[in-house]
Design a protein around this motif. Structure first.
Motif, PDB file in Angstrom:
ATOM      1  N   VAL A  78      -0.783  27.795 -80.144  1.00  0.00           N
ATOM      2  CA  VAL A  78      -0.911  27.878 -81.605  1.00  0.00           C
ATOM      3  C   VAL A  78       0.332  27.291 -82.277  1.00  0.00           C
ATOM      4  N   LEU A  79       1.505  27.647 -81.794  1.00  0.00           N
ATOM      5  CA  LEU A  79       2.731  27.106 -82.392  1.00  0.00           C
ATOM      6  C   LEU A  79       2.775  25.591 -82.265  1.00  0.00           C
ATOM      7  N   LEU A  80       2.362  25.069 -81.124  1.00  0.00           N
ATOM      8  CA  LEU A  80       2.376  23.613 -80.937  1.00  0.00           C
ATOM      9  C   LEU A  80       1.450  22.931 -81.929  1.00  0.00           C
ATOM     10  N   VAL A  81       0.283  23.526 -82.150  1.00  0.00           N
ATOM     11  CA  VAL A  81      -0.667  22.917 -83.093  1.00  0.00           C
ATOM     12  C   VAL A  81      -0.070  22.914 -84.504  1.00  0.00           C
ATOM     13  N   ILE A  82       0.554  24.020 -84.900  1.00  0.00           N
ATOM     14  CA  ILE A  82       1.183  24.063 -86.227  1.00  0.00           C
ATOM     15  C   ILE A  82       2.251  22.970 -86.336  1.00  0.00           C
ATOM     16  N   LEU A  83       3.074  22.848 -85.301  1.00  0.00           N
ATOM     17  CA  LEU A  83       4.134  21.842 -85.329  1.00  0.00           C
ATOM     18  C   LEU A  83       3.561  20.432 -85.423  1.00  0.00           C
ATOM     19  N   ALA A  84       2.471  20.185 -84.695  1.00  0.00           N
ATOM     20  CA  ALA A  84       1.874  18.851 -84.733  1.00  0.00           C
ATOM     21  C   ALA A  84       1.375  18.547 -86.141  1.00  0.00           C
ATOM     22  N   PHE A  85       0.730  19.522 -86.774  1.00  0.00           N
ATOM     23  CA  PHE A  85       0.262  19.315 -88.149  1.00  0.00           C
ATOM     24  C   PHE A  85       1.415  18.964 -89.077  1.00  0.00           C
ATOM     25  N   ARG A  86       2.496  19.703 -88.949  1.00  0.00           N
ATOM     26  CA  ARG A  86       3.634  19.446 -89.829  1.00  0.00           C
ATOM     27  C   ARG A  86       4.218  18.049 -89.546  1.00  0.00           C
ATOM     28  N   ALA A  87       4.361  17.738 -88.260  1.00  0.00           N
ATOM     29  CA  ALA A  87       4.973  16.457 -87.892  1.00  0.00           C
ATOM     30  C   ALA A  87       4.151  15.285 -88.417  1.00  0.00           C
ATOM     31  N   THR A 101       2.477  15.018 -90.994  1.00  0.00           N
ATOM     32  CA  THR A 101       2.490  14.822 -92.441  1.00  0.00           C
ATOM     33  C   THR A 101       3.879  14.424 -92.947  1.00  0.00           C
ATOM     34  N   LEU A 102       4.808  14.131 -92.026  1.00  0.00           N
ATOM     35  CA  LEU A 102       6.145  13.688 -92.444  1.00  0.00           C
ATOM     36  C   LEU A 102       6.136  12.190 -92.735  1.00  0.00           C
ATOM     37  N   PRO A 103       7.044  11.714 -93.589  1.00  0.00           N
ATOM     38  CA  PRO A 103       7.143  10.271 -93.769  1.00  0.00           C
ATOM     39  C   PRO A 103       7.623   9.651 -92.458  1.00  0.00           C
ATOM     40  N   GLY A 104       7.061   8.531 -92.087  1.00  0.00           N
ATOM     41  CA  GLY A 104       7.451   7.922 -90.810  1.00  0.00           C
ATOM     42  C   GLY A 104       6.486   8.290 -89.691  1.00  0.00           C
ATOM     43  N   ALA A 105       5.610   9.250 -89.933  1.00  0.00           N
ATOM     44  CA  ALA A 105       4.688   9.701 -88.890  1.00  0.00           C
ATOM     45  C   ALA A 105       3.816   8.558 -88.374  1.00  0.00           C
ATOM     46  N   ALA A 109       7.588  13.134 -85.681  1.00  0.00           N
ATOM     47  CA  ALA A 109       8.783  13.764 -86.269  1.00  0.00           C
ATOM     48  C   ALA A 109      10.019  12.919 -86.001  1.00  0.00           C
ATOM     49  N   GLY A 110      10.115  12.369 -84.795  1.00  0.00           N
ATOM     50  CA  GLY A 110      11.284  11.565 -84.448  1.00  0.00           C
ATOM     51  C   GLY A 110      11.439  10.346 -85.351  1.00  0.00           C
ATOM     52  N   PHE A 111      10.324   9.633 -85.564  1.00  0.00           N
ATOM     53  CA  PHE A 111      10.402   8.410 -86.370  1.00  0.00           C
ATOM     54  C   PHE A 111      10.655   8.695 -87.848  1.00  0.00           C
ATOM     55  N   SER A 112      10.589   9.954 -88.233  1.00  0.00           N
ATOM     56  CA  SER A 112      10.933  10.267 -89.620  1.00  0.00           C
ATOM     57  C   SER A 112      12.446  10.432 -89.781  1.00  0.00           C
ATOM     58  N   ILE A 113      13.199  10.394 -88.666  1.00  0.00           N
ATOM     59  CA  ILE A 113      14.662  10.456 -88.729  1.00  0.00           C
ATOM     60  C   ILE A 113      15.201   9.027 -88.744  1.00  0.00           C
ATOM     61  N   THR A 114      16.101   8.712 -89.654  1.00  0.00           N
ATOM     62  CA  THR A 114      16.605   7.335 -89.698  1.00  0.00           C
ATOM     63  C   THR A 114      17.454   7.051 -88.462  1.00  0.00           C
ATOM     64  N   GLY A 115      17.294   5.867 -87.907  1.00  0.00           N
ATOM     65  CA  GLY A 115      18.081   5.458 -86.750  1.00  0.00           C
ATOM     66  C   GLY A 115      17.576   6.034 -85.434  1.00  0.00           C
ATOM     67  N   PHE A 116      16.385   6.626 -85.443  1.00  0.00           N
ATOM     68  CA  PHE A 116      15.843   7.249 -84.235  1.00  0.00           C
ATOM     69  C   PHE A 116      15.433   6.182 -83.220  1.00  0.00           C
ATOM     70  N   ASP A 117      15.890   6.330 -81.976  1.00  0.00           N
ATOM     71  CA  ASP A 117      15.479   5.414 -80.915  1.00  0.00           C
ATOM     72  C   ASP A 117      15.117   6.213 -79.669  1.00  0.00           C
ATOM     73  N   LEU A 165      12.179  19.220 -87.447  1.00  0.00           N
ATOM     74  CA  LEU A 165      10.869  19.736 -87.824  1.00  0.00           C
ATOM     75  C   LEU A 165      10.972  21.177 -88.337  1.00  0.00           C
ATOM     76  N   PHE A 166      11.787  21.962 -87.662  1.00  0.00           N
ATOM     77  CA  PHE A 166      11.932  23.365 -88.083  1.00  0.00           C
ATOM     78  C   PHE A 166      12.491  23.442 -89.497  1.00  0.00           C
ATOM     79  N   SER A 167      13.398  22.498 -89.814  1.00  0.00           N
ATOM     80  CA  SER A 167      13.990  22.558 -91.144  1.00  0.00           C
ATOM     81  C   SER A 167      12.974  22.182 -92.224  1.00  0.00           C
ATOM     82  N   GLU A 168      11.840  21.613 -91.807  1.00  0.00           N
ATOM     83  CA  GLU A 168      10.789  21.271 -92.769  1.00  0.00           C
ATOM     84  C   GLU A 168       9.756  22.385 -92.920  1.00  0.00           C
ATOM     85  N   LEU A 169       9.965  23.467 -92.199  1.00  0.00           N
ATOM     86  CA  LEU A 169       8.981  24.551 -92.242  1.00  0.00           C
ATOM     87  C   LEU A 169       9.588  25.756 -92.956  1.00  0.00           C
TER      88      LEU A 169
END
Ligand code: PHE
Length: 452
Positions: free
Chosen positions: A179-188, A190-194, A271-279, A295-299
């Protein structure tokens, strides 16, 4: 004879085997390797490895275990006495010790991250979060202490016996984790960069489909994630009731494990690609520890959410460490006649000694952080040896054993006992006899070749 114990039901076996399969491999290992392997190309090869190589070996391991009701070494020597096939079980016993030695270090990181999350250190700025990982993993004795905590908890569960320990833990917590993973996926998602993250994760780069190192990594990861090639699933099969259909149970385990790994990718890359400079290709073992805090900081309630997530991940890791330790322990009980308690304490002690360099090799002690000649850290060396080579090699010999020595017909007798459902028997025979050994030999052989 000591009572070996058995599962209370079919669902008990499925839960315990999924408990073994689902762990750091899915949530830490899979995204890390997708990142190193160039994204969707890795995912594609990984899924092929699961379906065509690992699944046929999975049912074989369960069949061998249930046929003999013994630990790996004794299983092989019982089915083929006066031969050297017992060595296949021997590889498994060593791999159990080797894998547990680095797995317990990473499990220690997840425990620490539950604490960091609760105390608000993870919801600070992104810059601080990546520094935090490097700082924390370089604190040698803290890491050694956490590793010891993981190993001691594992040993405690094992001394408690099969049914009570393993089943109860898995039954309660696996659904919450999903359940937690599904919630996290939903949030991720909907982030910019997703969108960019999704493209990376789902659209293969054709040039990577020819890269042998991607194949080897995907093959090793598939074995690792399904707990195959070292007798862990064989051992769990040895506690399985004769009336339970093996194919159906194995399908459940493989599906659940694969879905959870894929789900982790749907979290980490958007979620990673919504961070600038992510590789992702340079993030290495710290990947999820850098991305998840974002991601946690967005919840809402991110601290509590993050802490709960890392606690559950630690528990998922624990159900895997239990099965890793179970292989060498059941070997000592079955083959050496030691008591369970003595076996557990001795093996845990050996694992701990081997774990110390892995715990100290992430910035704390220079020698273990950059090994001479090899130039990599000790933990990465262990993971390469045991995960990328020992498990596929164990799987290779398991397939040969079933295909040549024991015989696919005898294996099928066990697999279809009491008229159990088993689809596509001919196809399974073909896979186990030809596809599995040849594909593994090709990938491992080509990897060796490319090293020179
Ligand atoms: N499958 C476990 C995971 O994904 C690790 C493991 C490997 C457990 C081999 C047992 C045997 O985390």
């Amino acid at each position: 004879m000591t009572d070996r114990g058995s599962w209370s039901s079919r669902i008990g076996f499925i839960l315990a085997a999924s408990g073994s399969a689902v762990g750091l491999g899915n949530i830490w290992g899979f995204p890390t390797r997708v990142g190193q392997g160039g994204g969707a190309a890795f995912v594609f090869i990984y899924l092929l490895c699961i379906a065509l190589i690992c699944f046929p070996i999975m049912v074989s391991e369960i069949a061998i275990g249930r046929r003999t009701k013994m630990s790996p070494v004794r299983s092989f020597s019982t089915l083929k006495p006066t031969t050297y096939w017992w060595l296949v079980g021997g590889i498994g016993v060593l791999a159990g010790v080797g894998i547990l030695s680095f797995y317990s270090v990473i499990a220690g990181w997840t425990i620490a991250y539950a604490w960091f999350s609760l105390t608000g250190q993870l919801t600070a700025t992104q810059q601080d979060v990546s520094v935090l990982f490097a700082q924390f993993t370089s604190r040698g004795w803290v890491n050694v202490g956490l590793t010891l905590l993981v190993l001691a908890s594992t040993a405690t569960v094992l001394i408690g016996g099969i049914r009570t320990g393993i089943e109860r833990v898995t039954k309660a917590l696996m659904p919450v984790l999903i359940v937690l993973l599904v919630i996290l996926a939903f949030r991720a998602l909907t982030l910019p960069g997703a969108a960019e993250g999704l493209r990376y994760y789902l659209t293969p780069d054709p040039t990577r489909l020819l890269d042998i190192s991607v194949f080897n990594s995907a093959l090793g990861q598939a074995f690792f994630s399904l707990s195959l090639g070292m007798g862990a699933i064989l051992t769990y099969g040895s506690y399985l009731d004769k009336r339970t259909g093996i194919a159906a149970a194995a399908i459940w385990v493989a599906l659940l494990d694969t879905l959870i790994a894929l789900l982790a990718g749907f979290i980490i890359f958007p979620a990673g690609f919504s961070i600038t400079g992510f590789d992702p290709s340079t993030s290495g073992p710290g990947l999820i520890f850098a991305v998840l805090p974002r991601l946690f900081s967005e919840l809402p309630g991110g601290e509590i959410f993050g802490a709960t997530f890392f606690v559950l991940l630690s528990v998922a890791a624990l159900t895997s460490t239990i099965s890793l330790l179970e292989v060498p322990v059941s070997h000592c009980v079955d083959s050496r006649g030691w008591t369970r308690r003595r076996s557990v304490t001795t093996v845990t002690g050996i694992v701990f000694i081997l774990a110390v360099p892995s715990a100290l090799g992430n910035g704390s002690v220079d020698f273990f952080t950059t090994l001479p000649i090899l130039g990599i850290d000790f933990l990465s060396l262990m993971s390469t040896i045991w995960n990328d080579f020992a498990l596929p090699i164990g799987g290779f010999f398991t397939a040969l054993f079933v295909g040549i020595a024991w015989g696919t017909n005898k294996a099928l007798d066990e697999l279809t006992l009491h008229n159990a459902w088993f689809p596509a028997k001919k196809f399974w025979k073909f896979l186990i006899r030809w596809v599995c050994p040849l594909a593994i030999a090709l990938i491992i052989g080509a990897t060796f070749f490319s090293l020179y």
